[in-house]
Design an enzyme around this catalytic site. Structure first.
Site, PDB file in Angstrom:
ATOM      1  N   HIS A  54       0.826  -1.206   0.000  1.00 19.40           N
ATOM      2  CA  HIS A  54       0.000   0.000   0.000  1.00 19.40           C
ATOM      3  C   HIS A  54       0.858   1.253   0.000  1.00 19.40           C
ATOM      4  O   HIS A  54       2.076   1.199   0.147  1.00 19.40           O
ATOM      5  CB  HIS A  54      -0.908   0.013   1.233  1.00 19.40           C
ATOM      6  CG  HIS A  54      -0.150   0.196   2.521  1.00 19.40           C
ATOM      7  ND1 HIS A  54       0.591  -0.805   3.110  1.00 19.40           N
ATOM      8  CD2 HIS A  54      -0.007   1.288   3.336  1.00 19.40           C
ATOM      9  CE1 HIS A  54       1.149  -0.360   4.221  1.00 19.40           C
ATOM     10  NE2 HIS A  54       0.808   0.914   4.381  1.00 19.40           N
ATOM     11  N   GLU A 110       4.504   8.211   7.237  1.00 19.44           N
ATOM     12  CA  GLU A 110       4.316   7.144   8.233  1.00 19.44           C
ATOM     13  C   GLU A 110       5.608   6.921   9.009  1.00 19.44           C
ATOM     14  O   GLU A 110       6.638   6.575   8.432  1.00 19.44           O
ATOM     15  CB  GLU A 110       3.908   5.844   7.538  1.00 19.44           C
ATOM     16  CG  GLU A 110       3.853   4.624   8.450  1.00 19.44           C
ATOM     17  CD  GLU A 110       3.566   3.347   7.674  1.00 19.44           C
ATOM     18  OE1 GLU A 110       2.469   3.282   7.075  1.00 19.44           O
ATOM     19  OE2 GLU A 110       4.427   2.442   7.644  1.00 19.44           O
ATOM     20  N   HIS A 121       4.868   0.330  -0.011  1.00 19.89           N
ATOM     21  CA  HIS A 121       5.657  -0.534   0.874  1.00 19.89           C
ATOM     22  C   HIS A 121       4.793  -1.669   1.405  1.00 19.89           C
ATOM     23  O   HIS A 121       3.567  -1.651   1.302  1.00 19.89           O
ATOM     24  CB  HIS A 121       6.243   0.268   2.035  1.00 19.89           C
ATOM     25  CG  HIS A 121       5.225   1.035   2.821  1.00 19.89           C
ATOM     26  ND1 HIS A 121       4.735   2.255   2.401  1.00 19.89           N
ATOM     27  CD2 HIS A 121       4.613   0.778   4.007  1.00 19.89           C
ATOM     28  CE1 HIS A 121       3.867   2.719   3.290  1.00 19.89           C
ATOM     29  NE2 HIS A 121       3.767   1.832   4.277  1.00 19.89           N
ATOM     30  N   GLU A 177      -6.744   4.754   8.629  1.00 19.58           N
ATOM     31  CA  GLU A 177      -6.236   3.514   8.031  1.00 19.58           C
ATOM     32  C   GLU A 177      -7.173   2.988   6.944  1.00 19.58           C
ATOM     33  O   GLU A 177      -6.762   2.210   6.087  1.00 19.58           O
ATOM     34  CB  GLU A 177      -6.082   2.446   9.117  1.00 19.58           C
ATOM     35  CG  GLU A 177      -4.722   2.378   9.761  1.00 19.58           C
ATOM     36  CD  GLU A 177      -3.675   1.827   8.815  1.00 19.58           C
ATOM     37  OE1 GLU A 177      -3.679   0.623   8.523  1.00 19.58           O
ATOM     38  OE2 GLU A 177      -2.830   2.600   8.363  1.00 19.58           O
ATOM     39  N   GLU A 223       2.841  17.746  20.795  1.00 18.19           N
ATOM     40  CA  GLU A 223       3.437  16.468  21.215  1.00 18.19           C
ATOM     41  C   GLU A 223       2.374  15.380  21.199  1.00 18.19           C
ATOM     42  O   GLU A 223       1.326  15.521  21.834  1.00 18.19           O
ATOM     43  CB  GLU A 223       4.036  16.586  22.612  1.00 18.19           C
ATOM     44  CG  GLU A 223       4.581  15.270  23.170  1.00 18.19           C
ATOM     45  CD  GLU A 223       4.990  15.362  24.631  1.00 18.19           C
ATOM     46  OE1 GLU A 223       4.719  14.400  25.386  1.00 18.19           O
ATOM     47  OE2 GLU A 223       5.570  16.398  25.027  1.00 18.19           O
TER      48      GLU A 223
END
Length: 469
Positions: free
Chosen positions: A176, A182, A221, A243, A364
């Site tokens: 995908h 990522e 990947h 996702e 953060e």
């Protein structure tokens, strides 16, 4: 019914309604039928001179306060309600008992929500999301699962989103790519990752728990678990990432005309007779060969240069030890391809805490790997909220909003801090105050000379637990 009888009943109806309306309120409000209707009478609305409100003694609630609940609320000691039968929202002279209804389990693990420190004020963003409350997407044939955190569940976490994914031995996360970057930390197990870049340079590597990978947007990947399976954390640079919206190899083939696929790949149309009729996403495959060289496919462009490698063996980097625990940092200074991802894995010993700090240029995104802790998020001018965290929880602290993370358990606390920044940096409250001329601090905060002399001019990162007065 005979017509004359029906006519007489119609004539009597207004009189009957008047009798009902004239009945005493006490009668009209009491439906004594064995099976009342779905809705009550209009007589139940508002005041009636005959109504009686049932009262009794105040509920006798049995509970015992923890020592910290008897202190000044501003001391804000952690309240461990884990084994308290009936925890109460009380600190010092604030709050009162709670007879319920309640979810006692939530109250026990979120004591700072039930009985917040007196220093909390107003409302900040919701800086906590338990992955355990995320919908779990299950792979086929018991191949694994994935659950995510994004702006659907944390609307203010706009800069980053996360996914916790598990692959059983030999299982794949299907080939995908996606529009977001990522970044990943392996939590346990091992896997083989593979990719090709826009120059045709190929990449393959085996990684284990503690290692990191990064794939830029649009780089296709795959991920396959090795013999022990794998669980990893994915962090994306878009808070609304999902996702469910990745570009999958199966979907590309399913939604391209077979004649076009055949022409493009130089094969016959019949070559696509057996392609899957739906996406695979997470599925089991042939075990990866032990010798990685067997899968080291190359083109005329060769391999991805080492300086642009998509993996970093973070597990082999020694931790930097400090008084209250340890810190490991990985950022573009050592992992260049992840150009805007900076991260730290922090361990905090029991009683210690990640010092009060803030990040001037980045939000953060925090994931709690082990143990339990709490943090107070302070937002200008005067809002402060304290949150309790457990393993599997996500924390989110906006840029320049100060916070700490205190170990509230009896085992080591470990968490991951991720920034969208070219270098991992922070501002530490202790270093700031200690590095400001003492007279300025004294005039501002009324701190004594004795206190000022104990402050440290170097960052502590993690401070050890101290005994109170």
């Amino acid at each position: 019914m005979k017509p004359q009888i029906l006519s007489r009943a119609v004539q009597l109806l207004p009189a009957l309604l008047c009798l009902v309306d004239a009945a005493p309120a006490s009668v009209r409000r009491d439906d004594s039928s064995s099976n009342p209707g779905l809705r009550g009478s209009e007589a139940l609305v508002g005041y009636s001179p005959t109504e009686k409100v049932a009262t009794g003694a105040k509920p006798d609630i049995k509970y015992t306060l923890l020592p910290g609940q008897k202190e000044d609320p501003d001391i804000g000691s952690y309240l461990d309600f884990e084994n308290v039968e009936n925890p109460q929202p009380i600190r010092g002279t604030t709050g009162s008992d709670d007879p319920g209804p309640r979810n006692y389990y939530y109250d026990r693990i979120n004591s700072d929500k039930l009985a917040p420190p007196g220093t909390d004020h107003g409302a900040t963003i919701n800086a906590q999301w338990p992955m355990g409350l995320s919908h779990n997407r299950l792979g086929i044939d018991n191949a694994g699962w994935a659950r995510q955190e994004n702006t659907v569940v944390m609307p203010d976490a706009t800069e980053m989103a996360g996914v916790d994914m598990r692959l059983e031995p030999s299982a794949y996360r299907e080939l995908h790519w996606h529009v977001a970057s990522e970044w990943s930390l392996i939590l346990n197990g091992s896997c083989r990752i593979q990719a090709i870049n826009e120059n045709g340079e190929t990449f393959i590597d085996d990684l284990q728990a503690g290692d990191v990978w990064f794939f830029p947007p649009g780089i296709p990947h795959s991920i396959q678990a090795l013999d022990d399976g794998v669980e990893f954390l994915l962090v994306f640079d878009q808070g609304d990432f999902s996702e469910d919206n990745t570009f999958l190899a199966t979907e590309v083939f399913l939604h391209s005309p077979k004649e076009v696929l055949a022409k493009n790949l130089g094969v016959s149309v019949s070559a696509f007779d057996d392609i899957p009729d739906d996406e695979l996403y997470i599925f089991k495959g042939t075990p990866a060969p032990a010798d990685i060289e067997e899968q080291n496919v190359t083109t005329s462009a060769g391999l991805v240069p080492r300086s642009e490698s998509y993996s970093y063996h973070f597990s082999e980097q020694p931790a930097h030890e400090v008084a209250g625990g340890s810190v490991k940092i990985v950022d573009p200074l050592t992992f260049p391809v992840a150009s805007n991802f900076s991260a730290a894995v922090v361990t905090v010993n029991p009683g210690g805490m990640r010092e009060i700090h803030w990040h001037p240029t980045s939000d953060e995104w925090t994931f709690f790997i082990k143990g339990q802790g709490r943090a107070t998020l302070f937002t200008a001018p005067n809002a402060a909220t304290t949150f309790d965290y457990r393993a599997g929880d996500v924390g989110y602290f906006p840029k320049s909003n100060s916070h700490y993370i205190e170990n509230t358990g009896d085992e080591e606390l470990m968490f991951l801090e991720v920034l969208q920044a070219p270098q991992f940096t922070d501002m530490a409250l202790g270093q700031w105050i200690a590095s400001t001329p003492k007279q300025i601090v004294k005039d501002t905060l009324n701190l004594s000379d004795s206190t000022l002399s104990q402050l440290k001019t170097e960052k502590q990162y993690v401070v050890a637990g101290t005994t109170s007065d």
